[in-house]
Design an enzyme around this catalytic site. Structure first.
Site, PDB file in Angstrom:
ATOM      1  CB  THR A 151      11.001  -3.211   9.891  1.00  0.00           C
ATOM      2  OG1 THR A 151      12.164  -3.776  10.490  1.00  0.00           O
ATOM      3  CG2 THR A 151      11.399  -1.947   9.164  1.00  0.00           C
ATOM      4  NE  ARG A 208       6.333  -7.665   6.791  1.00  0.00           N
ATOM      5  CZ  ARG A 208       7.108  -6.907   6.037  1.00  0.00           C
ATOM      6  NH1 ARG A 208       8.338  -7.302   5.754  1.00  0.00           N
ATOM      7  NH2 ARG A 208       6.674  -5.768   5.546  1.00  0.00           N
ATOM      8  CB  SER A 258       6.745  -6.927   2.478  1.00  0.00           C
ATOM      9  OG  SER A 258       7.477  -6.132   1.598  1.00  0.00           O
ATOM     10  CG  HIS A 259      10.659  -8.405   1.122  1.00  0.00           C
ATOM     11  ND1 HIS A 259      10.103  -7.496   1.992  1.00  0.00           N
ATOM     12  CD2 HIS A 259      11.714  -8.941   1.748  1.00  0.00           C
ATOM     13  CE1 HIS A 259      10.819  -7.491   3.101  1.00  0.00           C
ATOM     14  NE2 HIS A 259      11.799  -8.348   2.993  1.00  0.00           N
ATOM     15  CG  ASP A 271       7.318  -5.428  -2.535  1.00  0.00           C
ATOM     16  OD1 ASP A 271       6.577  -4.662  -3.197  1.00  0.00           O
ATOM     17  OD2 ASP A 271       7.419  -5.381  -1.299  1.00  0.00           O
ATOM     18  CG  ASP A 299       3.705  -4.889   0.260  1.00  0.00           C
ATOM     19  OD1 ASP A 299       4.806  -5.145  -0.270  1.00  0.00           O
ATOM     20  OD2 ASP A 299       3.590  -4.135   1.246  1.00  0.00           O
ATOM     21  CG  ASP A 342       5.894  -1.713  -0.057  1.00  0.00           C
ATOM     22  OD1 ASP A 342       6.466  -2.701  -0.568  1.00  0.00           O
ATOM     23  OD2 ASP A 342       5.692  -1.605   1.175  1.00  0.00           O
ATOM     24  NE  ARG A 343      10.854  -4.359   0.281  1.00  0.00           N
ATOM     25  CZ  ARG A 343      11.846  -4.881   0.971  1.00  0.00           C
ATOM     26  NH1 ARG A 343      12.858  -5.460   0.333  1.00  0.00           N
ATOM     27  NH2 ARG A 343      11.856  -4.859   2.281  1.00  0.00           N
TER      28      ARG A 343
HETATM   29  C1  G16 Z   1       9.968  -2.706   5.260  1.00  0.00           C
HETATM   30  C2  G16 Z   1       9.968  -1.278   5.697  1.00  0.00           C
HETATM   31  C3  G16 Z   1      11.124  -0.553   5.078  1.00  0.00           C
HETATM   32  C4  G16 Z   1      12.421  -1.262   5.391  1.00  0.00           C
HETATM   33  C5  G16 Z   1      12.328  -2.696   4.938  1.00  0.00           C
HETATM   34  C6  G16 Z   1      13.537  -3.513   5.353  1.00  0.00           C
HETATM   35  O1  G16 Z   1       9.705  -2.788   3.906  1.00  0.00           O
HETATM   36  O2  G16 Z   1       8.778  -0.629   5.352  1.00  0.00           O
HETATM   37  O3  G16 Z   1      11.136   0.735   5.572  1.00  0.00           O
HETATM   38  O4  G16 Z   1      13.487  -0.628   4.769  1.00  0.00           O
HETATM   39  O5  G16 Z   1      11.217  -3.314   5.517  1.00  0.00           O
HETATM   40  O6  G16 Z   1      13.567  -3.588   6.723  1.00  0.00           O
HETATM   41  P1  G16 Z   1      14.562  -4.556   7.458  1.00  0.00           P
HETATM   42  O7  G16 Z   1      15.930  -4.128   7.012  1.00  0.00           O
HETATM   43  O8  G16 Z   1      14.299  -4.315   8.907  1.00  0.00           O
HETATM   44  O9  G16 Z   1      14.277  -5.961   7.002  1.00  0.00           O
HETATM   45  P2  G16 Z   1       8.648  -3.813   3.338  1.00  0.00           P
HETATM   46  O10 G16 Z   1       8.701  -3.644   1.844  1.00  0.00           O
HETATM   47  O11 G16 Z   1       9.139  -5.158   3.803  1.00  0.00           O
HETATM   48  O12 G16 Z   1       7.355  -3.437   3.963  1.00  0.00           O
END
Ligand code: G16
Length: 543
Positions: A18, A22, A113-114, A277, A279, A281-282
Protein backbone atom coordinates in the site's frame (compact mmCIF):
# COMPACT_ATOMS: atom_id res chain seq x y z
CA UNK A 1 35.23 9.50 -6.98
CA UNK A 2 35.31 5.86 -7.97
CA UNK A 3 32.03 4.21 -8.88
CA UNK A 4 31.73 0.53 -8.19
CA UNK A 5 29.42 -1.71 -10.19
CA UNK A 6 28.36 -4.61 -8.00
CA UNK A 7 26.90 -7.88 -9.35
CA UNK A 8 23.72 -9.02 -7.70
CA UNK A 9 20.81 -11.42 -8.11
CA UNK A 10 17.11 -10.59 -7.76
CA UNK A 11 15.03 -11.08 -4.61
CA UNK A 12 11.54 -12.37 -5.25
CA UNK A 13 9.77 -10.36 -2.53
CA UNK A 14 10.27 -6.72 -3.46
CA UNK A 15 6.74 -5.86 -4.52
CA UNK A 16 5.75 -2.52 -2.94
CA UNK A 17 2.55 -2.69 -0.89
CA UNK A 18 0.00 0.00 0.00
CA UNK A 19 2.84 2.37 0.81
CA UNK A 20 6.26 1.27 -0.43
CA UNK A 21 8.33 -1.78 0.43
CA UNK A 22 7.95 -2.82 4.07
CA UNK A 23 9.84 -5.74 5.58
CA UNK A 24 11.39 -6.73 8.85
CA UNK A 25 14.81 -5.21 9.46
CA UNK A 26 16.72 -8.51 8.99
CA UNK A 27 15.30 -8.73 5.45
CA UNK A 28 16.67 -5.29 4.63
CA UNK A 29 20.01 -6.23 6.19
CA UNK A 30 20.59 -9.09 3.75
CA UNK A 31 23.50 -8.26 1.46
CA UNK A 32 22.30 -6.33 -1.62
CA UNK A 33 18.63 -6.22 -0.51
CA UNK A 34 18.31 -2.47 -0.02
CA UNK A 35 20.71 -1.80 -2.90
CA UNK A 36 18.63 -3.89 -5.32
CA UNK A 37 15.48 -1.97 -4.48
CA UNK A 38 17.18 1.43 -4.73
CA UNK A 39 18.88 0.59 -8.02
CA UNK A 40 15.56 -0.74 -9.37
CA UNK A 41 14.01 2.59 -8.39
CA UNK A 42 16.65 4.57 -10.29
CA UNK A 43 16.36 2.18 -13.24
CA UNK A 44 12.63 2.92 -13.44
CA UNK A 45 13.05 6.70 -13.52
CA UNK A 46 13.88 8.98 -16.41
CA UNK A 47 15.51 12.38 -16.64
CA UNK A 48 16.60 12.69 -13.06
CA UNK A 49 20.32 13.11 -13.74
CA UNK A 50 21.65 16.36 -12.33
CA UNK A 51 18.43 17.04 -10.41
CA UNK A 52 17.57 17.11 -6.70
CA UNK A 53 16.51 14.12 -4.60
CA UNK A 54 15.12 14.47 -1.05
CA UNK A 55 16.16 11.76 1.42
CA UNK A 56 15.08 11.19 5.00
CA UNK A 57 13.27 8.87 7.33
CA UNK A 58 11.44 8.48 10.59
CA UNK A 59 14.58 7.74 12.61
CA UNK A 60 13.85 4.08 13.16
CA UNK A 61 16.57 1.45 13.46
CA UNK A 62 18.56 1.13 10.19
CA UNK A 63 17.61 4.66 9.09
CA UNK A 64 21.14 6.01 9.21
CA UNK A 65 23.01 3.16 7.46
CA UNK A 66 20.31 3.01 4.80
CA UNK A 67 20.67 6.75 4.13
CA UNK A 68 24.45 6.41 3.71
CA UNK A 69 23.93 3.65 1.15
CA UNK A 70 21.24 5.61 -0.69
CA UNK A 71 23.41 8.74 -0.87
CA UNK A 72 26.32 6.79 -2.35
CA UNK A 73 24.02 5.09 -4.86
CA UNK A 74 22.38 8.39 -5.76
CA UNK A 75 25.81 9.89 -6.48
CA UNK A 76 26.79 6.88 -8.58
CA UNK A 77 23.55 7.11 -10.55
CA UNK A 78 24.02 10.76 -11.48
CA UNK A 79 21.75 12.62 -9.05
CA UNK A 80 22.81 16.29 -8.93
CA UNK A 81 21.96 17.09 -5.34
CA UNK A 82 20.59 15.24 -2.34
CA UNK A 83 18.75 17.13 0.40
CA UNK A 84 18.83 15.17 3.65
CA UNK A 85 17.10 15.96 6.93
CA UNK A 86 19.50 16.54 9.83
CA UNK A 87 20.21 13.28 11.63
CA UNK A 88 18.48 11.56 8.72
CA UNK A 89 15.15 12.75 10.11
CA UNK A 90 12.27 13.82 7.89
CA UNK A 91 8.64 13.18 8.61
CA UNK A 92 6.75 11.96 5.57
CA UNK A 93 4.79 15.24 5.17
CA UNK A 94 7.99 17.27 5.71
CA UNK A 95 9.68 15.27 2.94
CA UNK A 96 6.72 15.98 0.68
CA UNK A 97 6.98 19.68 1.58
CA UNK A 98 10.70 19.77 0.65
CA UNK A 99 10.18 17.96 -2.67
CA UNK A 100 7.57 20.55 -3.67
CA UNK A 101 9.31 23.62 -2.32
CA UNK A 102 12.69 22.86 -3.88
CA UNK A 103 11.41 21.35 -7.14
CA UNK A 104 13.07 18.04 -6.48
CA UNK A 105 12.47 15.25 -8.99
CA UNK A 106 11.48 13.00 -6.10
CA UNK A 107 12.31 11.67 -2.69
CA UNK A 108 13.21 8.47 -0.93
CA UNK A 109 11.50 8.16 2.44
CA UNK A 110 12.58 5.50 4.90
CA UNK A 111 9.79 4.38 7.15
CA UNK A 112 7.52 1.51 7.99
CA UNK A 113 5.04 4.08 9.26
CA UNK A 114 3.04 2.81 12.23
CA UNK A 115 4.77 -0.59 12.35
CA UNK A 116 7.12 -1.23 15.31
CA UNK A 117 10.86 -0.57 14.94
CA UNK A 118 14.15 -1.85 16.36
CA UNK A 119 16.52 -4.58 15.17
CA UNK A 120 13.69 -7.12 14.94
CA UNK A 121 11.06 -4.55 13.97
CA UNK A 122 10.07 -3.27 10.57
CA UNK A 123 11.77 -1.03 8.05
CA UNK A 124 10.54 0.42 4.80
CA UNK A 125 11.44 2.39 1.69
CA UNK A 126 9.10 4.37 -0.47
CA UNK A 127 9.64 6.54 -3.46
CA UNK A 128 7.79 9.83 -3.87
CA UNK A 129 7.48 11.61 -7.20
CA UNK A 130 7.94 15.26 -8.14
CA UNK A 131 4.52 16.40 -6.88
CA UNK A 132 5.69 15.26 -3.43
CA UNK A 133 3.31 12.32 -3.30
CA UNK A 134 3.75 8.55 -3.18
CA UNK A 135 4.66 7.03 -6.52
CA UNK A 136 1.56 5.98 -8.47
CA UNK A 137 1.03 2.34 -9.33
CA UNK A 138 2.62 2.60 -12.77
CA UNK A 139 5.89 3.66 -11.09
CA UNK A 140 5.76 1.09 -8.28
CA UNK A 141 4.97 -1.62 -10.84
CA UNK A 142 7.96 -0.57 -12.94
CA UNK A 143 10.19 -0.70 -9.86
CA UNK A 144 8.87 -4.17 -9.02
CA UNK A 145 9.46 -5.41 -12.57
CA UNK A 146 13.01 -4.14 -12.31
CA UNK A 147 13.63 -5.96 -9.03
CA UNK A 148 12.86 -9.23 -10.82
CA UNK A 149 15.63 -8.87 -13.37
CA UNK A 150 18.28 -6.74 -11.68
CA UNK A 151 21.83 -7.98 -12.19
CA UNK A 152 23.99 -5.12 -10.92
CA UNK A 153 23.90 -1.85 -9.02
CA UNK A 154 26.13 1.22 -8.85
CA UNK A 155 27.54 2.72 -5.70
CA UNK A 156 30.13 5.42 -5.06
CA UNK A 157 33.21 4.54 -3.05
CA UNK A 158 33.04 7.39 -0.58
CA UNK A 159 33.18 8.04 3.14
CA UNK A 160 29.97 8.43 5.10
CA UNK A 161 28.35 11.86 5.28
CA UNK A 162 28.06 13.48 8.72
CA UNK A 163 24.27 13.58 8.88
CA UNK A 164 24.21 15.65 12.06
CA UNK A 165 26.03 18.63 10.65
CA UNK A 166 24.00 21.21 8.73
CA UNK A 167 25.58 22.37 5.47
CA UNK A 168 26.82 20.95 2.21
CA UNK A 169 29.40 18.31 1.32
CA UNK A 170 30.23 16.52 -1.93
CA UNK A 171 30.08 12.88 -2.89
CA UNK A 172 31.92 13.16 -6.20
CA UNK A 173 29.78 15.30 -8.50
CA UNK A 174 26.75 15.17 -6.21
CA UNK A 175 26.15 17.83 -3.55
CA UNK A 176 24.68 16.64 -0.28
CA UNK A 177 22.87 19.33 1.70
CA UNK A 178 21.99 18.44 5.27
CA UNK A 179 18.99 20.65 6.08
CA UNK A 180 17.03 21.53 9.20
CA UNK A 181 14.34 18.84 9.35
CA UNK A 182 11.67 21.12 10.77
CA UNK A 183 12.05 24.71 9.48
CA UNK A 184 10.43 24.53 6.02
CA UNK A 185 7.55 22.42 7.29
CA UNK A 186 6.89 24.72 10.26
CA UNK A 187 6.87 27.71 7.91
CA UNK A 188 4.29 25.99 5.70
CA UNK A 189 2.07 25.32 8.72
CA UNK A 190 2.28 28.93 9.77
CA UNK A 191 1.11 30.00 6.30
CA UNK A 192 -2.06 27.88 6.60
CA UNK A 193 -3.28 28.36 10.17
CA UNK A 194 -4.10 31.28 12.42
CA UNK A 195 -1.11 30.96 14.73
CA UNK A 196 -2.16 34.11 16.62
CA UNK A 197 -5.55 32.66 17.58
CA UNK A 198 -4.13 29.25 18.41
CA UNK A 199 -1.46 30.88 20.57
CA UNK A 200 -4.13 32.78 22.50
CA UNK A 201 -5.98 29.49 23.03
CA UNK A 202 -2.88 27.61 24.19
CA UNK A 203 -1.69 30.40 26.46
CA UNK A 204 -5.06 30.47 28.25
CA UNK A 205 -6.71 27.78 30.38
CA UNK A 206 -6.94 25.33 27.49
CA UNK A 207 -4.91 22.18 28.16
CA UNK A 208 -3.45 20.05 25.42
CA UNK A 209 -1.42 16.86 25.26
CA UNK A 210 0.44 15.73 22.14
CA UNK A 211 1.91 12.22 22.21
CA UNK A 212 4.64 11.75 19.63
CA UNK A 213 5.09 8.08 20.63
CA UNK A 214 8.90 8.44 20.49
CA UNK A 215 8.60 8.73 16.74
CA UNK A 216 9.44 11.38 14.19
CA UNK A 217 7.01 14.17 15.14
CA UNK A 218 8.71 14.96 18.47
CA UNK A 219 11.00 17.72 17.15
CA UNK A 220 8.27 19.10 14.86
CA UNK A 221 5.65 19.15 17.61
CA UNK A 222 7.98 20.79 20.14
CA UNK A 223 9.00 23.49 17.64
CA UNK A 224 5.43 24.21 16.57
CA UNK A 225 3.32 23.75 19.73
CA UNK A 226 5.74 24.58 22.53
CA UNK A 227 8.02 27.10 20.84
CA UNK A 228 5.96 28.83 18.14
CA UNK A 229 2.52 28.53 19.75
CA UNK A 230 3.38 28.95 23.41
CA UNK A 231 2.01 25.65 24.75
CA UNK A 232 3.37 24.65 28.16
CA UNK A 233 6.70 22.77 28.10
CA UNK A 234 5.78 19.12 28.49
CA UNK A 235 2.73 19.44 26.22
CA UNK A 236 4.58 17.15 23.83
CA UNK A 237 5.12 13.76 25.47
CA UNK A 238 7.38 10.95 24.26
CA UNK A 239 8.98 13.63 22.10
CA UNK A 240 12.44 12.12 21.57
CA UNK A 241 12.57 10.04 18.38
CA UNK A 242 14.03 6.65 19.36
CA UNK A 243 15.27 3.93 17.03
CA UNK A 244 12.85 1.42 18.56
CA UNK A 245 10.14 3.95 19.51
CA UNK A 246 10.86 3.09 23.15
CA UNK A 247 9.68 -0.46 22.50
CA UNK A 248 6.21 0.82 21.60
CA UNK A 249 4.04 0.51 18.56
CA UNK A 250 3.96 3.97 16.96
CA UNK A 251 0.38 3.68 15.82
CA UNK A 252 -1.97 6.45 16.99
CA UNK A 253 -5.03 4.43 17.84
CA UNK A 254 -6.89 3.61 21.05
CA UNK A 255 -4.84 0.49 21.69
CA UNK A 256 -1.27 1.53 20.92
CA UNK A 257 -1.38 5.16 22.11
CA UNK A 258 -2.22 3.84 25.58
CA UNK A 259 -0.48 6.57 27.66
CA UNK A 260 -2.40 9.30 25.89
CA UNK A 261 -5.66 7.37 26.05
CA UNK A 262 -5.18 6.92 29.80
CA UNK A 263 -4.61 10.64 30.26
CA UNK A 264 -7.50 11.70 28.04
CA UNK A 265 -9.96 9.24 29.55
CA UNK A 266 -8.87 9.88 33.14
CA UNK A 267 -10.31 12.31 35.63
CA UNK A 268 -9.05 15.87 35.16
CA UNK A 269 -8.26 15.11 31.51
CA UNK A 270 -6.92 17.88 29.25
CA UNK A 271 -9.25 19.54 26.74
CA UNK A 272 -7.49 18.17 23.70
CA UNK A 273 -5.24 15.21 22.99
CA UNK A 274 -3.50 14.09 19.82
CA UNK A 275 -1.00 11.51 18.67
CA UNK A 276 0.89 10.86 15.48
CA UNK A 277 2.58 7.78 14.06
CA UNK A 278 6.11 6.61 13.21
CA UNK A 279 6.59 8.90 10.21
CA UNK A 280 4.19 11.69 11.19
CA UNK A 281 1.51 11.32 8.57
CA UNK A 282 -1.25 9.86 10.75
CA UNK A 283 -3.19 11.54 13.53
CA UNK A 284 -5.57 10.62 16.30
CA UNK A 285 -7.75 13.32 17.85
CA UNK A 286 -9.23 13.06 21.34
CA UNK A 287 -11.25 15.39 23.53
CA UNK A 288 -11.75 15.18 27.28
CA UNK A 289 -13.05 11.59 27.60
CA UNK A 290 -13.93 11.60 23.93
CA UNK A 291 -12.58 9.83 20.82
CA UNK A 292 -13.02 11.40 17.40
CA UNK A 293 -13.37 8.75 14.75
CA UNK A 294 -11.00 9.58 11.85
CA UNK A 295 -13.86 9.46 9.35
CA UNK A 296 -15.78 11.99 11.44
CA UNK A 297 -12.64 14.09 11.77
CA UNK A 298 -12.34 14.28 7.99
CA UNK A 299 -16.00 15.31 7.63
CA UNK A 300 -15.69 17.88 10.36
CA UNK A 301 -12.51 19.40 8.95
CA UNK A 302 -14.24 19.76 5.58
CA UNK A 303 -17.34 21.29 7.19
CA UNK A 304 -15.32 23.83 9.19
CA UNK A 305 -12.66 24.67 6.62
CA UNK A 306 -13.89 28.23 6.17
CA UNK A 307 -12.71 28.95 9.75
CA UNK A 308 -9.09 28.30 8.78
CA UNK A 309 -7.16 31.02 6.87
CA UNK A 310 -5.52 28.67 4.34
CA UNK A 311 -8.92 27.27 3.33
CA UNK A 312 -11.15 30.35 3.61
CA UNK A 313 -11.44 30.63 -0.15
CA UNK A 314 -13.42 27.38 -0.17
CA UNK A 315 -12.72 23.79 -1.13
CA UNK A 316 -12.68 22.58 -4.72
CA UNK A 317 -13.89 19.15 -3.59
CA UNK A 318 -13.13 16.34 -1.17
CA UNK A 319 -12.15 12.68 -1.39
CA UNK A 320 -12.06 9.65 0.86
CA UNK A 321 -10.84 6.10 0.47
CA UNK A 322 -13.56 3.55 -0.21
CA UNK A 323 -13.64 1.99 3.29
CA UNK A 324 -13.78 5.41 4.97
CA UNK A 325 -17.24 6.30 6.25
CA UNK A 326 -19.54 8.38 4.10
CA UNK A 327 -19.77 11.18 6.67
CA UNK A 328 -17.73 13.47 4.42
CA UNK A 329 -20.04 12.72 1.48
CA UNK A 330 -22.86 14.34 3.44
CA UNK A 331 -20.80 17.48 4.02
CA UNK A 332 -19.88 17.62 0.34
CA UNK A 333 -23.51 17.28 -0.67
CA UNK A 334 -24.64 20.00 1.73
CA UNK A 335 -21.90 22.36 0.55
CA UNK A 336 -22.45 21.55 -3.13
CA UNK A 337 -19.02 20.13 -3.90
CA UNK A 338 -17.75 16.91 -5.47
CA UNK A 339 -16.75 13.95 -3.35
CA UNK A 340 -14.50 11.24 -4.82
CA UNK A 341 -14.15 7.66 -3.61
CA UNK A 342 -10.70 6.16 -4.15
CA UNK A 343 -9.01 2.88 -3.19
CA UNK A 344 -7.04 2.68 0.07
CA UNK A 345 -3.65 4.36 -0.32
CA UNK A 346 -2.70 8.01 -0.32
CA UNK A 347 -1.22 7.66 -3.78
CA UNK A 348 -4.74 7.62 -5.25
CA UNK A 349 -5.40 11.20 -4.11
CA UNK A 350 -2.40 12.62 -5.98
CA UNK A 351 -4.00 13.07 -9.40
CA UNK A 352 -7.16 14.61 -7.93
CA UNK A 353 -5.10 17.08 -5.89
CA UNK A 354 -2.85 17.96 -8.84
CA UNK A 355 -5.90 18.56 -11.06
CA UNK A 356 -7.45 20.75 -8.34
CA UNK A 357 -10.51 18.50 -8.18
CA UNK A 358 -10.15 18.25 -4.41
CA UNK A 359 -8.63 20.35 -1.62
CA UNK A 360 -9.09 18.03 1.38
CA UNK A 361 -8.98 14.24 1.58
CA UNK A 362 -8.71 11.53 4.16
CA UNK A 363 -8.93 7.95 5.21
CA UNK A 364 -10.33 5.94 8.04
CA UNK A 365 -6.78 4.81 8.84
CA UNK A 366 -6.09 8.00 10.81
CA UNK A 367 -4.99 9.97 7.76
CA UNK A 368 -6.12 13.45 6.78
CA UNK A 369 -4.53 15.99 4.51
CA UNK A 370 -4.93 18.64 1.86
CA UNK A 371 -3.36 20.13 -1.23
CA UNK A 372 -0.59 21.78 0.87
CA UNK A 373 1.55 18.63 0.38
CA UNK A 374 0.89 15.29 -1.29
CA UNK A 375 0.93 13.10 1.81
CA UNK A 376 -1.41 12.83 4.71
CA UNK A 377 -0.21 15.03 7.50
CA UNK A 378 -0.59 14.31 11.21
CA UNK A 379 0.42 17.67 12.69
CA UNK A 380 -1.54 19.54 10.02
CA UNK A 381 -4.68 17.74 11.25
CA UNK A 382 -3.84 18.62 14.86
CA UNK A 383 -3.36 22.27 13.90
CA UNK A 384 -6.60 22.22 11.92
CA UNK A 385 -8.45 21.04 15.03
CA UNK A 386 -6.73 23.65 17.21
CA UNK A 387 -7.72 26.36 14.75
CA UNK A 388 -11.35 25.17 14.80
CA UNK A 389 -11.31 24.97 18.62
CA UNK A 390 -9.82 28.47 18.85
CA UNK A 391 -12.54 29.84 16.59
CA UNK A 392 -15.52 27.98 17.98
CA UNK A 393 -14.63 28.10 21.68
CA UNK A 394 -16.48 24.81 22.28
CA UNK A 395 -15.18 21.47 23.49
CA UNK A 396 -14.16 18.71 21.07
CA UNK A 397 -17.21 16.71 22.09
CA UNK A 398 -19.60 19.63 21.61
CA UNK A 399 -18.23 20.25 18.12
CA UNK A 400 -18.60 16.60 17.08
CA UNK A 401 -22.08 16.17 18.56
CA UNK A 402 -23.14 19.38 16.86
CA UNK A 403 -21.80 17.99 13.57
CA UNK A 404 -23.89 14.83 13.97
CA UNK A 405 -26.97 16.92 14.69
CA UNK A 406 -26.46 18.80 11.46
CA UNK A 407 -25.54 15.91 9.18
CA UNK A 408 -26.70 12.78 10.99
CA UNK A 409 -24.24 10.25 12.37
CA UNK A 410 -22.42 7.64 10.33
CA UNK A 411 -21.70 5.00 12.95
CA UNK A 412 -18.40 3.50 11.97
CA UNK A 413 -15.85 0.99 13.18
CA UNK A 414 -12.88 -0.95 11.89
CA UNK A 415 -12.01 -4.36 13.28
CA UNK A 416 -8.47 -5.61 12.60
CA UNK A 417 -7.40 -9.22 12.85
CA UNK A 418 -3.60 -8.96 12.78
CA UNK A 419 -1.10 -11.72 12.04
CA UNK A 420 -3.67 -14.13 10.61
CA UNK A 421 -2.53 -17.15 8.61
CA UNK A 422 -2.31 -15.89 4.99
CA UNK A 423 -3.87 -18.99 3.44
CA UNK A 424 -6.87 -18.74 5.78
CA UNK A 425 -7.24 -15.03 5.08
CA UNK A 426 -7.25 -15.70 1.34
CA UNK A 427 -9.77 -18.51 1.85
CA UNK A 428 -12.03 -16.07 3.71
CA UNK A 429 -11.86 -13.54 0.90
CA UNK A 430 -12.44 -16.22 -1.75
CA UNK A 431 -15.43 -17.50 0.22
CA UNK A 432 -16.96 -14.04 0.16
CA UNK A 433 -16.32 -13.56 -3.54
CA UNK A 434 -18.05 -16.88 -4.24
CA UNK A 435 -21.25 -15.50 -2.71
CA UNK A 436 -21.28 -12.29 -4.72
CA UNK A 437 -23.40 -13.51 -7.61
CA UNK A 438 -26.22 -14.67 -5.32
CA UNK A 439 -26.10 -12.04 -2.54
CA UNK A 440 -27.83 -9.04 -4.18
CA UNK A 441 -31.52 -8.98 -3.26
CA UNK A 442 -31.05 -11.52 -0.45
CA UNK A 443 -32.26 -10.79 3.08
CA UNK A 444 -29.46 -11.13 5.66
CA UNK A 445 -30.87 -10.70 9.16
CA UNK A 446 -32.76 -7.42 9.12
CA UNK A 447 -30.87 -6.22 6.06
CA UNK A 448 -31.39 -6.64 2.35
CA UNK A 449 -28.28 -6.77 0.18
CA UNK A 450 -28.19 -4.00 -2.38
CA UNK A 451 -24.83 -4.81 -3.98
CA UNK A 452 -21.84 -7.09 -3.41
CA UNK A 453 -18.67 -6.45 -5.37
CA UNK A 454 -14.91 -6.18 -5.48
CA UNK A 455 -14.14 -2.45 -5.59
CA UNK A 456 -12.51 -1.27 -8.78
CA UNK A 457 -11.39 2.32 -9.42
CA UNK A 458 -10.91 4.20 -12.64
CA UNK A 459 -8.79 7.28 -12.05
CA UNK A 460 -10.82 10.22 -13.43
CA UNK A 461 -7.67 12.05 -14.47
CA UNK A 462 -5.47 9.48 -16.22
CA UNK A 463 -7.98 6.67 -16.75
CA UNK A 464 -5.82 4.07 -15.00
CA UNK A 465 -7.76 1.18 -13.51
CA UNK A 466 -7.06 -0.40 -10.10
CA UNK A 467 -8.91 -3.64 -9.43
CA UNK A 468 -9.46 -5.85 -6.38
CA UNK A 469 -9.43 -2.99 -3.90
CA UNK A 470 -11.72 -4.48 -1.26
CA UNK A 471 -14.89 -6.55 -1.01
CA UNK A 472 -18.04 -4.54 -0.36
CA UNK A 473 -21.45 -5.68 0.72
CA UNK A 474 -23.90 -2.79 0.73
CA UNK A 475 -27.44 -2.90 2.07
CA UNK A 476 -30.57 -1.12 0.92
CA UNK A 477 -30.61 1.14 4.02
CA UNK A 478 -27.12 2.45 3.16
CA UNK A 479 -25.25 0.32 5.71
CA UNK A 480 -22.07 -1.37 4.50
CA UNK A 481 -19.51 -3.92 5.44
CA UNK A 482 -16.16 -3.97 3.68
CA UNK A 483 -13.46 -6.64 3.86
CA UNK A 484 -9.85 -5.99 2.88
CA UNK A 485 -6.47 -7.53 3.46
CA UNK A 486 -3.99 -4.90 4.60
CA UNK A 487 -1.17 -3.98 2.25
CA UNK A 488 1.13 -2.67 4.98
CA UNK A 489 1.69 -5.59 7.34
CA UNK A 490 4.85 -7.69 7.32
CA UNK A 491 3.77 -10.85 9.16
CA UNK A 492 1.00 -13.12 7.94
CA UNK A 493 -2.13 -11.31 6.85
CA UNK A 494 -4.15 -8.57 8.51
CA UNK A 495 -7.85 -8.79 7.85
CA UNK A 496 -9.67 -5.48 8.07
CA UNK A 497 -13.41 -5.40 8.50
CA UNK A 498 -15.01 -1.96 8.10
CA UNK A 499 -18.58 -1.43 9.31
CA UNK A 500 -20.87 1.51 8.73
CA UNK A 501 -24.49 2.45 9.31
CA UNK A 502 -26.28 5.80 9.17
CA UNK A 503 -28.47 7.27 11.90
CA UNK A 504 -30.31 10.53 11.11
CA UNK A 505 -32.12 10.70 14.47
CA UNK A 506 -30.15 12.87 16.94
CA UNK A 507 -31.86 11.15 19.87
CA UNK A 508 -30.00 7.96 18.91
CA UNK A 509 -26.55 9.46 18.34
CA UNK A 510 -24.99 9.00 21.77
CA UNK A 511 -24.65 5.25 21.54
CA UNK A 512 -21.40 3.27 21.57
CA UNK A 513 -20.62 2.44 17.91
CA UNK A 514 -19.95 -1.21 18.86
CA UNK A 515 -23.52 -1.39 20.15
CA UNK A 516 -25.01 0.48 17.22
CA UNK A 517 -23.13 -1.76 14.77
CA UNK A 518 -23.70 -5.04 16.61
CA UNK A 519 -26.16 -6.52 14.10
CA UNK A 520 -23.67 -5.81 11.28
CA UNK A 521 -20.75 -7.21 13.29
CA UNK A 522 -22.63 -10.49 13.83
CA UNK A 523 -23.65 -10.60 10.20
CA UNK A 524 -20.10 -10.04 9.01
CA UNK A 525 -18.89 -12.97 11.08
CA UNK A 526 -21.64 -15.21 9.77
CA UNK A 527 -21.15 -14.22 6.14
CA UNK A 528 -17.34 -14.37 6.12
CA UNK A 529 -16.80 -17.05 8.81
CA UNK A 530 -14.28 -14.76 10.49
CA UNK A 531 -13.99 -16.57 13.81
CA UNK A 532 -13.86 -19.99 12.20
CA UNK A 533 -11.21 -19.10 9.62
CA UNK A 534 -9.01 -16.76 11.67
CA UNK A 535 -9.27 -18.89 14.80
CA UNK A 536 -9.80 -15.66 16.73
CA UNK A 537 -12.60 -14.83 19.11
CA UNK A 538 -12.11 -11.10 18.83
CA UNK A 539 -10.26 -8.52 16.72
CA UNK A 540 -6.74 -7.44 17.72
CA UNK A 541 -7.60 -3.77 17.36
CA UNK A 542 -10.99 -2.09 17.30
CA UNK A 543 -11.18 1.48 16.10
C1 G16 B 1 -0.68 3.60 4.42
C2 G16 B 1 -1.31 4.30 3.26
C3 G16 B 1 -2.73 4.66 3.59
C4 G16 B 1 -3.50 3.44 4.03
C5 G16 B 1 -2.79 2.79 5.18
C6 G16 B 1 -3.43 1.47 5.58
O1 G16 B 1 -0.55 4.47 5.49
O2 G16 B 1 -0.61 5.45 2.91
O3 G16 B 1 -3.29 5.23 2.47
O4 G16 B 1 -4.80 3.79 4.39
O5 G16 B 1 -1.47 2.50 4.84
O6 G16 B 1 -3.29 0.58 4.54
P1 G16 B 1 -3.64 -0.94 4.73
O7 G16 B 1 -5.08 -0.97 5.13
O8 G16 B 1 -3.38 -1.53 3.38
O9 G16 B 1 -2.77 -1.49 5.83
P2 G16 B 1 0.81 4.57 6.29
O10 G16 B 1 0.54 5.56 7.39
O11 G16 B 1 1.05 3.17 6.79
O12 G16 B 1 1.83 5.00 5.30
Amino acid sequence: MAIKTVSTTPFDDQKPGTSGLRKQVPSFQQPHYLENFIQSTFNSLEDYQGKTLVVGGDGRYYNRPAIQTILKMAAANGVGKAMVGQGGILSTPAASCLIRKYDAFGGIILSASHNPGGPEGDFGVKYNVSNGGPAPEKVTSAIFENTKTIREYKIAEATDVDLDRLGTVQIGEMTVEVVDSVADYAELMESLFDFGKIRTLLEGDFRMCMDSLHAVTGPYAKAIFEQALGAQPGTVTNGEPLEDFGGGHPDPNLVYAHDLVKTMFGSDAPDFGAASDGDGDRNMILGNNFFVNPSDSLALIAANAQLVPGYKAGLSGVARSMPTSQAVDRVAKALGMSCYETPTGWKFFGNLLDANKITICGEESFGTGSDHVREKDGLWAVLFWLNILAERQQSVEEIVVDHWQTYGRNFYSRHDYEGVDSAKANELMAGLRDQFSTLPGQALGDYTVDYADDFSYTDPIDGSISQNQGLRIGFTDGSRMVFRLSGTGTQGATLRLYLESYEPDAAKHLVDPQEALKPLILLADKTAKIKELTGRDAPTVIT
